[in-house]
Scaffold this active site. Structure first.
Site, short mmCIF file in Angstrom:
data_model
loop_
_atom_site.label_atom_id
_atom_site.label_comp_id
_atom_site.label_asym_id
_atom_site.label_seq_id
_atom_site.Cartn_x
_atom_site.Cartn_y
_atom_site.Cartn_z
N TYR A 63 0.85 -1.19 0.00
CA TYR A 63 0.00 0.00 0.00
C TYR A 63 0.89 1.24 0.00
O TYR A 63 1.61 1.51 0.97
CB TYR A 63 -0.92 0.03 1.21
CG TYR A 63 -1.97 -1.06 1.26
CD1 TYR A 63 -2.23 -1.87 0.16
CD2 TYR A 63 -2.72 -1.26 2.41
CE1 TYR A 63 -3.20 -2.85 0.21
CE2 TYR A 63 -3.71 -2.25 2.46
CZ TYR A 63 -3.93 -3.04 1.37
OH TYR A 63 -4.89 -4.02 1.42
N SER A 208 -13.10 -4.12 0.98
CA SER A 208 -13.98 -3.42 0.02
C SER A 208 -15.45 -3.60 0.36
O SER A 208 -16.27 -3.89 -0.52
CB SER A 208 -13.71 -3.89 -1.42
OG SER A 208 -12.44 -3.47 -1.86
#
Length: 313
Positions: A63, A208
């Protein structure tokens, strides 16, 4: 309302059923880090989440190419409440030894300014390495004291079963499974992964849960999100409007936003959603779902709305 807690894996520490995800942190291309929000915003997101009761923070070495971990490590320095940090190992093709995983975890720990993490996860399985070898590497990280527990991500049911069995051979318990899961992505239900986790006491971490913003109700075909998400989602935004309308209707009955309803739905399904945020206000809105509730009838309404979309695909 009392916040019910769930264990982080079999016999693991209890946590509220919501995690803070840091995919956005340091991500300039998809999420606009450095333009739409910055390190000060990231700190406020963390502190707001912790103040609201969130305890599990999920990041990964990839990330922001390590920037997410560095930002978290800096933001955690003044924090005095208990925090469980989870990060992930990415099996790049040039990583083919146990030493590569250990070196990657040690690099993550340096960025995070920690001696160990609460949870270390395999980010993706790879066809280049057998599952049993990857499981051995994860077990070694536990044995070396670099992580308290381990998990896997983006796995099928067959892969999940093999990871669990291989870890058990080393005397290590598989704590978590982190897969995509939302009203727009229910593969974990249909494949049996979610039911298996429930039966085995493996904590299912739903990433998500808002489908990268599609389920927030903030966007429409006429008003798509900025950047590459908008280019990619314009047609999908038109398709899902009946589901968004159902989220609004359920939200109006409970004093919740569409995003909060979508998050709470994943909790009612027995998962721990991983919700991201760019700003403290978003983090506080996300955390409010810990004190919300949806009735079985409302969950069924949302299931049916999602099923109707699936049938029309």
């Amino acid at each position: 309302m009392h916040v019910s807690e769930v264990p982080l894996g079999p016999a693991g520490p209890p946590i509220p059923p919501l995690a803070l995800g840091l995919f956005q942190w340091g991500n300039r291309f998809l999420w606009g880090y450095g333009k739409e929000f910055d390190a000060d915003d990231a700190r406020e997101v963390l502190w707001s989440s912790l103040a609201a009761g969130v305890r599990l923070i999920d990041t990964a070495e990839v990330y922001g190419f390590g920037l997410s971990e560095r930002l978290l490590g800096a933001a955690l320095q003044p924090v005095r409440v208990p925090v469980l940090v989870a990060t992930k190992f990415f099996p790049f093709p040039w990583r083919f030894r146990a030493a590569d995983l250990l070196a990657a975890l040690q690099a993550s720990l340096r960025r995070l300014r920690l001696e160990r993490v609460a949870l270390y996860q395999l980010h993706w399985p790879t066809p280049l390495l057998p599952i049993e070898r990857l499981a051995d590497w994860l077990a070694l990280a536990v044995e070396r004291g670099l992580t308290e527990r381990v998990g896997v991500s983006n796995v099928s049911l067959a892969q999940l079963e093999r990871f669990q069995a291989a870890l058990a051979q080393r005397g290590v318990t598989l704590a978590t499974c982190q897969n995509s899961y939302s009203l727009l992505d229910r593969r974990a239900e249909y494949s049996g992964v979610l039911a298996y986790c429930r039966d085995q006491g493996i904590t299912f971490l739903a990433y998500s849960p808002l489908a990268q913003g599609l389920l927030t109700g903030k966007y429409s075909p006429e008003r798509p999100p900025p950047g590459p998400r908008g280019l990619r989602w314009r047609r999908e935004l038109a398709r899902i409007q009946p589901l968004i309308a159902q989220l609004r209707a359920v939200g109006e009955q409970n004093g919740l936003t569409p995003a909060q309803v979508a998050l709470r739905w994943t909790i009612e399904k027995g998962t721990v959603p991983i919700a991201g945020a760019k700003y403290g206000t978003q983090a506080r809105e996300n955390a409010a779902v810990l004190r919300a509730h949806l009735s079985p009838a409302e969950v069924a309404q949302l299931d049916e709305a999602a099923d109707q979309l699936r049938r029309r695909q």
